[in-house]
Design a protein around this motif. Structure first.
Motif, PDB file in Angstrom:
ATOM      1  N   SER A   4       0.844  -1.194   0.000  1.00 12.13           N
ATOM      2  CA  SER A   4       0.000   0.000   0.000  1.00 12.13           C
ATOM      3  C   SER A   4       0.880   1.245   0.000  1.00 12.13           C
ATOM      4  O   SER A   4       1.924   1.278   0.649  1.00 12.13           O
ATOM      5  N   ASP A  63     -18.906  10.522  -0.199  1.00 10.60           N
ATOM      6  CA  ASP A  63     -17.864   9.650  -0.759  1.00 10.60           C
ATOM      7  C   ASP A  63     -16.753   9.329   0.232  1.00 10.60           C
ATOM      8  O   ASP A  63     -15.729   8.763  -0.155  1.00 10.60           O
ATOM      9  N   TRP A  64     -16.949   9.662   1.489  1.00 12.18           N
ATOM     10  CA  TRP A  64     -15.872   9.546   2.452  1.00 12.18           C
ATOM     11  C   TRP A  64     -16.307   8.817   3.725  1.00 12.18           C
ATOM     12  O   TRP A  64     -17.474   8.884   4.124  1.00 12.18           O
ATOM     13  N   ASP A  92     -11.416   6.418   1.573  1.00 10.47           N
ATOM     14  CA  ASP A  92     -12.284   6.480   0.416  1.00 10.47           C
ATOM     15  C   ASP A  92     -13.551   5.686   0.708  1.00 10.47           C
ATOM     16  O   ASP A  92     -13.487   4.535   1.138  1.00 10.47           O
ATOM     17  N   ALA A  94     -15.804   4.385  -1.275  1.00  8.29           N
ATOM     18  CA  ALA A  94     -16.134   3.283  -2.177  1.00  8.29           C
ATOM     19  C   ALA A  94     -15.296   2.048  -1.927  1.00  8.29           C
ATOM     20  O   ALA A  94     -15.770   0.917  -2.087  1.00  8.29           O
ATOM     21  N   THR A  95     -14.036   2.240  -1.512  1.00  6.63           N
ATOM     22  CA  THR A  95     -13.128   1.099  -1.349  1.00  6.63           C
ATOM     23  C   THR A  95     -12.657   0.908   0.082  1.00  6.63           C
ATOM     24  O   THR A  95     -12.025  -0.098   0.402  1.00  6.63           O
ATOM     25  N   LEU A  96     -12.932   1.896   0.942  1.00  8.32           N
ATOM     26  CA  LEU A  96     -12.430   1.924   2.314  1.00  8.32           C
ATOM     27  C   LEU A  96     -10.902   1.881   2.362  1.00  8.32           C
ATOM     28  O   LEU A  96     -10.308   1.398   3.327  1.00  8.32           O
ATOM     29  N   SER A  97     -10.286   2.409   1.307  1.00 11.70           N
ATOM     30  CA  SER A  97      -8.833   2.559   1.291  1.00 11.70           C
ATOM     31  C   SER A  97      -8.470   3.841   2.033  1.00 11.70           C
ATOM     32  O   SER A  97      -9.076   4.890   1.795  1.00 11.70           O
ATOM     33  N   ARG A  99      -6.862   7.253   2.716  1.00 11.43           N
ATOM     34  CA  ARG A  99      -6.392   8.258   1.766  1.00 11.43           C
ATOM     35  C   ARG A  99      -5.483   9.294   2.394  1.00 11.43           C
ATOM     36  O   ARG A  99      -4.504   9.719   1.783  1.00 11.43           O
TER      37      ARG A  99
END
Length: 313
Positions: A4, A63-64, A92, A94-97, A99
């Motif tokens: 990552s 989106d957060w 994020d 949508a992906t729970l990545s 940021r």
């Protein structure tokens, strides 16, 4: 397996460069106008230890997704450290990545005054002249900045237990081009706007002295056993809270007044009611906003920071 990427960290200086107090206020106001319901925010989680407590504050918005981890250590000032330590992690939606990581103290120092300013824009006189602030720490200074941004004609007085704290706050404001003087609780009847940003567990002034139509912003605690405002003021005022469930859990100013029969919890309007025009300020009694800080406020401002951060790709 692909590693990552390292998370960018937004420093305290970058927070204030990316989002100013007026922008933070508008981010919060627009979130409510867009229909977000603060009642859906998860309750703040508390982990107590010998030094104080660790707070966990997650939220999801558009989106957060984000979470603030904040440590509250009352003895830290004796060690030359801030009472509150914090970090914010933004994901994020949508992906729970993950940021971004953001300095949580700077974020809190920005979003809490901005929330108060959202309330003050609706509850205060259209052109208030005098601001009286109880407290001399970062939140006191931050509220002066946010409120003088909103109301440029304000004269500012600072009240605190320690003269050196008042002097330090005045010095910080002077460096920002804002004039302030040392004040006293005797000025309450003259004030158009009053802020309580203290760690006090007992009322800091006599609420009978607040004039009709004045606006009081109380933000100093998130404990049902602590209060800065007395039941006299709460009972004679239009009282607005961030969210009723949160007020019942965390706002001693509200809980204690209700326990004394001076306030009806079931009829309290919230900040969304105020911003969306379902209620309006009173002129025949004082106006009180009681805030304890909610996770959605951190997220709304953190999202604004991310959208302005050129390195977030």
């Amino acid at each position: 397996m692909t590693a990552s990427p390292a998370l960018a960290f937004i420093t305290a200086d970058e927070v204030t460069e990316l989002v100013d107090p007026g922008t933070a206020r508008e981010l919060l106001r627009q979130t409510l106008l867009d229909g977000f319901d603060p009642a859906g925010d998860p309750a703040r989680s508390h982990l107590h230890n010998a030094a104080g407590e660790l707070l966990l504050m997650p939220s999801a918005l558009n989106d957060w997704v984000g979470v603030k981890l904040a440590g509250v250590a009352p003895e830290n000032p004796r060690l030359g450290l801030p009472r509150i330590q914090a970090v914010y992690v933004l994901f994020d939606g949508a992906t729970l990545s993950p940021r971004l990581m953001i300095d949580g103290v700077a974020l809190t120092s920005l979003r809490t005054p901005a929330t108060s300013a959202v309330a003050a824009a609706e509850l205060a006189d259209p052109d208030p002249a005098k601001l009286l602030v109880f407290g001399s720490g970062p939140q006191a200074v931050g509220h002066v900045v946010a409120l003088t941004t909103l109301f440029p004609r304000l004269s500012v007085s600072i009240v605190a237990r320690r003269a050196e704290g008042v002097a330090a706050a005045i010095g910080k404001l002077d460096a920002l081009g804002i004039e302030a003087t040392a004040g006293s609780a005797d000025e309450v009847p003259e004030a158009d706007l009053i802020v309580t940003a203290t760690s006090s567990s007992e009322p800091v002034f006599d609420g009978s002295g607040v004039r009709d139509g004045a606006c009081v912003l109380a933000i100093g605690s998130h404990s049902p056993a602590r209060r800065e405002l007395d039941s006299t003021l709460m009972g004679r005022s239009l009282v607005v809270v961030e969210d009723l469930g949160t007020a019942r859990r965390e706002c001693g100013d509200v809980v204690i007044a209700a326990g004394k029969g001076r306030l009806s919890l079931g009829t309290l309007p919230n900040l969304s009611d105020l911003v969306c025009g379902r209620i309006s300020r009173a002129t025949d009694r004082p106006n009180v906003f009681k805030g304890s800080g909610m996770a959605w406020q951190d997220l709304a401002v953190a999202a604004g920071i991310a959208e302005r951060y050129t390195g977030n790709d």
